[in-house]
Design a protein around this motif. Structure first.
Motif, PDB file in Angstrom:
ATOM      1  N   ASN A 133       0.836  -1.191   0.000  1.00  0.00           N
ATOM      2  CA  ASN A 133       0.000   0.000   0.000  1.00  0.00           C
ATOM      3  C   ASN A 133       0.875   1.246   0.000  1.00  0.00           C
ATOM      4  OD1 ASN A 133      -2.553  -1.031  -0.217  1.00  0.00           O
ATOM      5  ND2 ASN A 133      -3.045  -0.922   1.947  1.00  0.00           N
ATOM      6  N   HIS A 134       0.211   2.400  -0.097  1.00  0.00           N
ATOM      7  CA  HIS A 134       0.959   3.656  -0.154  1.00  0.00           C
ATOM      8  C   HIS A 134       1.530   4.078   1.195  1.00  0.00           C
ATOM      9  CE1 HIS A 134      -1.776   4.746  -3.825  1.00  0.00           C
ATOM     10  NE2 HIS A 134      -0.811   3.902  -4.138  1.00  0.00           N
ATOM     11  N   PHE A 135       0.852   3.720   2.307  1.00  0.00           N
ATOM     12  CA  PHE A 135       1.256   4.058   3.676  1.00  0.00           C
ATOM     13  C   PHE A 135       1.289   5.564   3.935  1.00  0.00           C
ATOM     14  CE2 PHE A 135       3.684  -0.075   3.171  1.00  0.00           C
ATOM     15  CZ  PHE A 135       2.755  -0.826   3.871  1.00  0.00           C
ATOM     16  N   CYS A 136       0.776   6.359   3.025  1.00  0.00           N
ATOM     17  CA  CYS A 136       0.825   7.811   3.176  1.00  0.00           C
ATOM     18  C   CYS A 136      -0.391   8.412   2.492  1.00  0.00           C
ATOM     19  CB  CYS A 136       2.119   8.358   2.560  1.00  0.00           C
ATOM     20  SG  CYS A 136       2.325  10.151   2.709  1.00  0.00           S
ATOM     21  N   ALA A 137      -1.016   9.390   3.147  1.00  0.00           N
ATOM     22  CA  ALA A 137      -2.155  10.106   2.575  1.00  0.00           C
ATOM     23  C   ALA A 137      -1.958  11.593   2.833  1.00  0.00           C
ATOM     24  CB  ALA A 137      -3.472   9.614   3.185  1.00  0.00           C
ATOM     25  N   VAL A 138      -2.208  12.423   1.814  1.00  0.00           N
ATOM     26  CA  VAL A 138      -1.902  13.851   1.902  1.00  0.00           C
ATOM     27  C   VAL A 138      -3.111  14.654   1.463  1.00  0.00           C
ATOM     28  CG1 VAL A 138      -0.248  15.654   1.252  1.00  0.00           C
ATOM     29  CG2 VAL A 138       0.488  13.266   1.277  1.00  0.00           C
ATOM     30  N   ASN A 139      -3.352  15.774   2.136  1.00  0.00           N
ATOM     31  CA  ASN A 139      -4.284  16.782   1.650  1.00  0.00           C
ATOM     32  C   ASN A 139      -3.644  18.154   1.889  1.00  0.00           C
ATOM     33  OD1 ASN A 139      -4.833  17.684   4.321  1.00  0.00           O
ATOM     34  ND2 ASN A 139      -6.609  16.354   4.538  1.00  0.00           N
ATOM     35  N   PRO A 140      -4.274  19.259   1.506  1.00  0.00           N
ATOM     36  CA  PRO A 140      -3.621  20.555   1.652  1.00  0.00           C
ATOM     37  C   PRO A 140      -3.349  20.993   3.091  1.00  0.00           C
ATOM     38  CG  PRO A 140      -5.331  20.679  -0.012  1.00  0.00           C
ATOM     39  CD  PRO A 140      -5.486  19.351   0.653  1.00  0.00           C
ATOM     40  N   VAL A 141      -3.848  20.256   4.081  1.00  0.00           N
ATOM     41  CA  VAL A 141      -3.656  20.639   5.491  1.00  0.00           C
ATOM     42  C   VAL A 141      -2.715  19.678   6.212  1.00  0.00           C
ATOM     43  CG1 VAL A 141      -4.830  21.171   7.671  1.00  0.00           C
ATOM     44  CG2 VAL A 141      -5.988  21.601   5.490  1.00  0.00           C
ATOM     45  N   PHE A 142      -2.822  18.369   5.955  1.00  0.00           N
ATOM     46  CA  PHE A 142      -2.083  17.366   6.735  1.00  0.00           C
ATOM     47  C   PHE A 142      -1.400  16.324   5.852  1.00  0.00           C
ATOM     48  CE2 PHE A 142      -5.664  18.457   9.688  1.00  0.00           C
ATOM     49  CZ  PHE A 142      -4.894  18.988  10.720  1.00  0.00           C
ATOM     50  N   ILE A 143      -0.365  15.705   6.445  1.00  0.00           N
ATOM     51  CA  ILE A 143       0.233  14.482   5.908  1.00  0.00           C
ATOM     52  C   ILE A 143       0.003  13.395   6.950  1.00  0.00           C
ATOM     53  CG2 ILE A 143       2.353  13.366   5.118  1.00  0.00           C
ATOM     54  CD1 ILE A 143       3.500  16.149   4.659  1.00  0.00           C
ATOM     55  N   ALA A 144      -0.533  12.263   6.530  1.00  0.00           N
ATOM     56  CA  ALA A 144      -0.731  11.130   7.428  1.00  0.00           C
ATOM     57  C   ALA A 144       0.170   9.988   6.973  1.00  0.00           C
ATOM     58  CB  ALA A 144      -2.193  10.681   7.425  1.00  0.00           C
ATOM     59  N   VAL A 145       0.864   9.360   7.935  1.00  0.00           N
ATOM     60  CA  VAL A 145       1.815   8.291   7.633  1.00  0.00           C
ATOM     61  C   VAL A 145       1.566   7.128   8.582  1.00  0.00           C
ATOM     62  CG1 VAL A 145       4.249   7.652   7.451  1.00  0.00           C
ATOM     63  CG2 VAL A 145       3.533   9.970   6.882  1.00  0.00           C
ATOM     64  N   VAL A 146       1.490   5.916   8.033  1.00  0.00           N
ATOM     65  CA  VAL A 146       1.293   4.726   8.857  1.00  0.00           C
ATOM     66  C   VAL A 146       2.562   4.457   9.647  1.00  0.00           C
ATOM     67  CG1 VAL A 146       0.838   2.244   8.830  1.00  0.00           C
ATOM     68  CG2 VAL A 146      -0.354   3.750   7.225  1.00  0.00           C
ATOM     69  N   THR A 147       2.393   4.173  10.940  1.00  0.00           N
ATOM     70  CA  THR A 147       3.520   3.879  11.821  1.00  0.00           C
ATOM     71  C   THR A 147       3.127   2.694  12.710  1.00  0.00           C
ATOM     72  OG1 THR A 147       5.073   4.835  13.426  1.00  0.00           O
ATOM     73  CG2 THR A 147       2.788   5.553  13.570  1.00  0.00           C
ATOM     74  N   GLU A 148       3.851   2.502  13.773  1.00  0.00           N
ATOM     75  CA  GLU A 148       3.572   1.396  14.692  1.00  0.00           C
ATOM     76  C   GLU A 148       3.591   1.902  16.132  1.00  0.00           C
ATOM     77  OE1 GLU A 148       6.719  -0.705  13.135  1.00  0.00           O
ATOM     78  OE2 GLU A 148       5.546  -1.710  11.585  1.00  0.00           O
ATOM     79  N   CYS A 149       2.890   1.193  16.989  1.00  0.00           N
ATOM     80  CA  CYS A 149       2.935   1.526  18.410  1.00  0.00           C
ATOM     81  C   CYS A 149       2.688   0.248  19.207  1.00  0.00           C
ATOM     82  CB  CYS A 149       1.896   2.594  18.766  1.00  0.00           C
ATOM     83  SG  CYS A 149       0.190   2.052  18.673  1.00  0.00           S
ATOM     84  N   ALA A 150       3.022   0.293  20.460  1.00  0.00           N
ATOM     85  CA  ALA A 150       2.871  -0.894  21.317  1.00  0.00           C
ATOM     86  C   ALA A 150       1.394  -1.231  21.484  1.00  0.00           C
ATOM     87  CB  ALA A 150       3.512  -0.627  22.674  1.00  0.00           C
ATOM     88  N   GLY A 151       1.066  -2.491  21.286  1.00  0.00           N
ATOM     89  CA  GLY A 151      -0.287  -2.956  21.543  1.00  0.00           C
ATOM     90  C   GLY A 151      -1.251  -2.801  20.395  1.00  0.00           C
ATOM     91  N   GLY A 152      -0.782  -2.356  19.232  1.00  0.00           N
ATOM     92  CA  GLY A 152      -1.710  -2.221  18.107  1.00  0.00           C
ATOM     93  C   GLY A 152      -1.138  -1.379  17.003  1.00  0.00           C
ATOM     94  N   GLY A 153      -2.006  -0.934  16.094  1.00  0.00           N
ATOM     95  CA  GLY A 153      -1.577  -0.141  14.954  1.00  0.00           C
ATOM     96  C   GLY A 153      -1.853   1.332  15.158  1.00  0.00           C
ATOM     97  N   ALA A 154      -1.133   2.167  14.412  1.00  0.00           N
ATOM     98  CA  ALA A 154      -1.290   3.609  14.566  1.00  0.00           C
ATOM     99  C   ALA A 154      -0.820   4.302  13.299  1.00  0.00           C
ATOM    100  CB  ALA A 154      -0.505   4.107  15.774  1.00  0.00           C
ATOM    101  N   PHE A 155      -1.160   5.588  13.215  1.00  0.00           N
ATOM    102  CA  PHE A 155      -0.582   6.448  12.191  1.00  0.00           C
ATOM    103  C   PHE A 155      -0.401   7.830  12.797  1.00  0.00           C
ATOM    104  CE2 PHE A 155      -5.178   6.551  11.690  1.00  0.00           C
ATOM    105  CZ  PHE A 155      -5.491   7.891  11.470  1.00  0.00           C
ATOM    106  N   ILE A 156       0.458   8.614  12.176  1.00  0.00           N
ATOM    107  CA  ILE A 156       0.705   9.974  12.675  1.00  0.00           C
ATOM    108  C   ILE A 156       0.171  10.972  11.663  1.00  0.00           C
ATOM    109  CG2 ILE A 156       2.707   9.392  14.098  1.00  0.00           C
ATOM    110  CD1 ILE A 156       4.507  10.318  11.866  1.00  0.00           C
ATOM    111  N   VAL A 157      -0.232  12.118  12.156  1.00  0.00           N
ATOM    112  CA  VAL A 157      -0.750  13.195  11.320  1.00  0.00           C
ATOM    113  C   VAL A 157       0.115  14.428  11.552  1.00  0.00           C
ATOM    114  CG1 VAL A 157      -2.706  14.705  10.862  1.00  0.00           C
ATOM    115  CG2 VAL A 157      -3.093  12.282  11.339  1.00  0.00           C
TER     116      VAL A 157
END
Length: 485
Positions: free
Chosen positions: A43-67
Motif C-alpha cells: 500500500n501507499h502508507f501515506c495520505a496527503v491533503n492541503p492541510v495534513f500528511i498522514a503516515v502509517v507507523t507502529e505503536c505498542a499494543g496495536g496499529g497507529a498512524f501519525i498526522v
C-alpha cells in the motif's frame, strides 16, 4: 532518369508537458525522523491533503498512524502524538475528499475507523474514533472514499468481500454495511473509481481485472488474467480507459492499457524491466499525465496518455538514490501554482525516516498565472448526498478554478504590503523604495524573500542571545576564580 532525393526529419510531438521535470524539496522543507511502518503490505502508507500528511507507523499494543500539519516540516519529535486505537497493524489510510479534517483507517483487526482530526492539531495521542465499522471477518487491506458522494466509503478485506458503508448517521458503531459485493474468489489487490464514481475497477490475486457497477455489484467486464498478472488497476479519468501494472508471463514488470468496455484484449502493453518491486500508477485527469512509482526504488517515470496509438508518450524519469517504501500525492487544489507545479509526491524513505516532497514542474518563462495547465479541477464540494447515491444516482464531480485561490492570495499579499508601506511612510520612513512588482508571481516572490530575510534575522538574534549567555557565564567564572578565599 532523375531520382528524387529523400529527406527524413524527426517528428516531434508538440506538448506543453514535454519538458516537465521533478524537483525535490530543500532539506528544510522535508520531514525528518518520521517513524515509518515496517509493514510489507503493498500500500501507499501515506495520505496527503492541503492541510495534513498522514503516515502509517507502529505503536505498542496495536496499529497507529501519525498526522503532521503540512507546513510543519523539519525534524519530528520522538514523542510526537499518534492516532491509535486499532488492535492490529494499520494497513491503509485515506483522507475524506470533502473534509480535510476527517480520515479513515483500516487494520488487521478487521475494522475500519473514521477519525476527526482536531483544529488546531492535538499535542496528545488521539484514541477515540468518531465511527467504527465492523463487518469484515478478516483483516481489511484497502479503503476508498466515493469520489462524488459524501459519506460513502468502500472497504475490502481478506474475506474477498467489498463492503459499502453509509456514514450519514449518528451511530458510533456500524455493524453491517449497506451493500456487499461478492464477485471475487481471492484477495482484492486494488480498487479504483471512474471520475463520477459510476464504475469501479478491481485487480485480484486471481490475476483478473474486473469492471463493476458499484450500485448493484454486477461484473460488467472481466479480463482472462492469462498473459498479464495485474497487481494495481487505475481508471484514466474521462478517457474511458483503465491502466494496470503487474507482471507478464515472463515475470517482467508490465504496464497494460485497456478499454473499460472491453477487457478481452489490451489496447497496449509495455514490458518495463525484470525488477521485482511493485509499480504504483497515478493519473492526473487535468493534464492526462500518468506516473509510475516503483516501490523499493527511487524512480518515478511519467508519460502523457494520448487517445490514439501509441497511447503512452514517454516524457521523462525522476531518479533518486534513496528508495521509496510508500508514496502520497497532494490534491491539485493544494499545489503551488505560482511555480507552475502540476503534481506533487511525498516519498517515504525508510532508510532515513524521511518524507521528501517532489514537485513536478512545467518550465515556463512567463510569470503570470498559466490557465492552460490549470483547467477546472476537483473541489471539496460533494456532487450528491449518500442517500442520493444509494438510490442509484450518479453525478459528475464539482470542479473549481485554481485561479480564484491564486488571486485571493495575491490580493492578500498586496493588501499587507500596502498596510506595511503606509505605516512606515506615516513614521517618515519608506523601506520599500524598490520598483513595484510587474506581475503577481513577482509579488509572491518578493513576499517570500521578505519572509526568508525575517527568518534569517531571527536566527541571528537567537545566535547572539546564545553568545551573550556564554559571555555572562565566562564573566561569572572569572569573578568566582578571582574571589578571595
Amino acid at each position: 532518369m532523375t531520382i528524387a532525393k529523400m529527406s527524413w526529419q524527426p517528428q516531434y510531438r508538440s506538448s506543453k508537458y514535454r519538458h516537465v521535470f521533478g524537483k525535490p524539496a530543500n532539506k528544510e522543507n522535508c520531514y525528518d525522523n518520521v517513524p515509518i511502518t515496517r509493514s510489507v503490505h503493498d500500500n501507499h502508507f501515506c495520505a496527503v491533503n492541503p492541510v495534513f500528511i498522514a503516515v502509517v507507523t507502529e505503536c505498542a499494543g496495536g496499529g497507529a498512524f501519525i498526522v503532521i500539519p503540512i507546513h510543519q516540516s523539519g525534524k519530528l519529535d520522538p514523542h510526537y502524538p499518534k492516532v491509535c486505537g486499532h488492535k492490529g497493524n494499520v494497513l491503509d489510510i485515506k483522507w475524506n475528499p470533502f473534509d480535510d479534517y476527517v480520515i479513515a483507517s483500516c487494520s488487521e483487526d478487521s475494522s475500519v475507523k473514521i477519525w476527526d482530526i482536531p483544529k488546531p492539531y492535538s499535542t496528545k495521542n488521539i484514541t477515540n474514533a468518531r465511527k467504527e465499522l465492523l463487518g469484515h471477518s478478516r483483516r481489511v487491506g484497502l479503503i476508498e472514499w466515493h469520489p462524488t458522494a459524501s459519506n460513502i466509503i468502500f472497504s475490502t478485506a481478506y474475506d474477498y468481500k467489498i463492503m459499502i458503508w453509509n456514514l450519514d448517521n449518528d451511530d458510533p458503531v456500524i455493524h453491517s454495511p449497506v451493500r456487499t459485493i461478492e464477485c471475487h474468489k481471492d484477495v482484492i489487490l486494488s480498487m479504483s473509481f471512474s471520475t463520477n464514481g459510476s464504475l469501479m475497477a478491481t485487480s485480484c490475486k486471481d490475476r483478473k481485472i474486473r469492471i463493476i457497477d458499484p450500485h448493484n455489484g454486477s461484473v460488467l467486464q472481466e479480463s482472462d488474467g492469462k498473459t498479464h498478472r495485474a497487481s494495481k488497476v487505475l481508471f484514466l479519468g474521462n478517457m474511458k480507459k483503465v491502466v494496470s501494472t503487474g507482471a507478464s508471463r515472463w515475470n517482467n514488470r508490465q504496464v497494460v492499457l485497456w478499454d473499460q468496455d472491453d477487457l478481452s484484449v489490451p489496447l497496449h502493453q509495455e514490458d518495463m524491466d525484470g525488477s521485482s518491486g511493485l509499480l504504483f500508477p497515478f493519473f492526473d485527469n487535468d493534464t492526462n499525465m500518468m506516473y509510475l512509482v516503483g516501490k523499493g526504488e527511487g524512480n518515478i517515470r511519467y508519460y502523457e496518455i494520448v487517445p490514439q496509438k501509441p497511447y503512452f508518450q514517454y516524457l521523462n524519469e525522476y531518479r533518486s538514490n534513496l528508495p521509496q517504501k510508500g508514496i502520497g500525492t497532494l490534491p491539485k487544489r493544494g499545489l503551488d501554482v505560482s511555480s507552475c507545479e502540476v503534481f506533487r509526491f511525498y516519498r517515504l524513505v525508510t532508510v532515513k525516516g524521511l518524507i521528501e516532497p517532489v514537485s513536478m514542474i512545467v518550465p515556463r518563462r512567463s510569470e503570470s498565472y498559466q490557465e492552460d495547465i490549470y483547467p477546472m479541477t476537483a473541489g471539496t464540494q460533494p456532487a450528491l448526498t449518500a442517500h442520493e447515491w444509494m438510490s442509484g444516482i450518479n453525478r459528475d464531480v464539482i470542479t473549481n478554478n485554481l485561479a480564484l485561490g491564486y488571486r485571493k492570495i495575491a490580493k492578500r499579499i498586496t493588501d499587507r504590503r500596502l498596510e506595511s508601506r503606509n505605516s512606515f511612510i506615516s513614521n517618515g520612513l519608506d523601506l520599500f523604495e524598490c520598483p513595484p512588482p510587474k506581475t503577481e508571481n513577482e509579488l509572491l516572490q518578493m513576499f517570500y524573500k521578505q519572509q526568508e530575510e525575517i527568518r534569517k534575522l531571527r536566527e541571528q538574534l537567537s545566535q547572539r542571545d546564545i553568545q551573550i549567555r556564554q559571555l555572562k557565564l565566562e564573566i561569572k567564572n572569572v569573578h568566582n576564580s578571582a574571589a578571595p578565599y
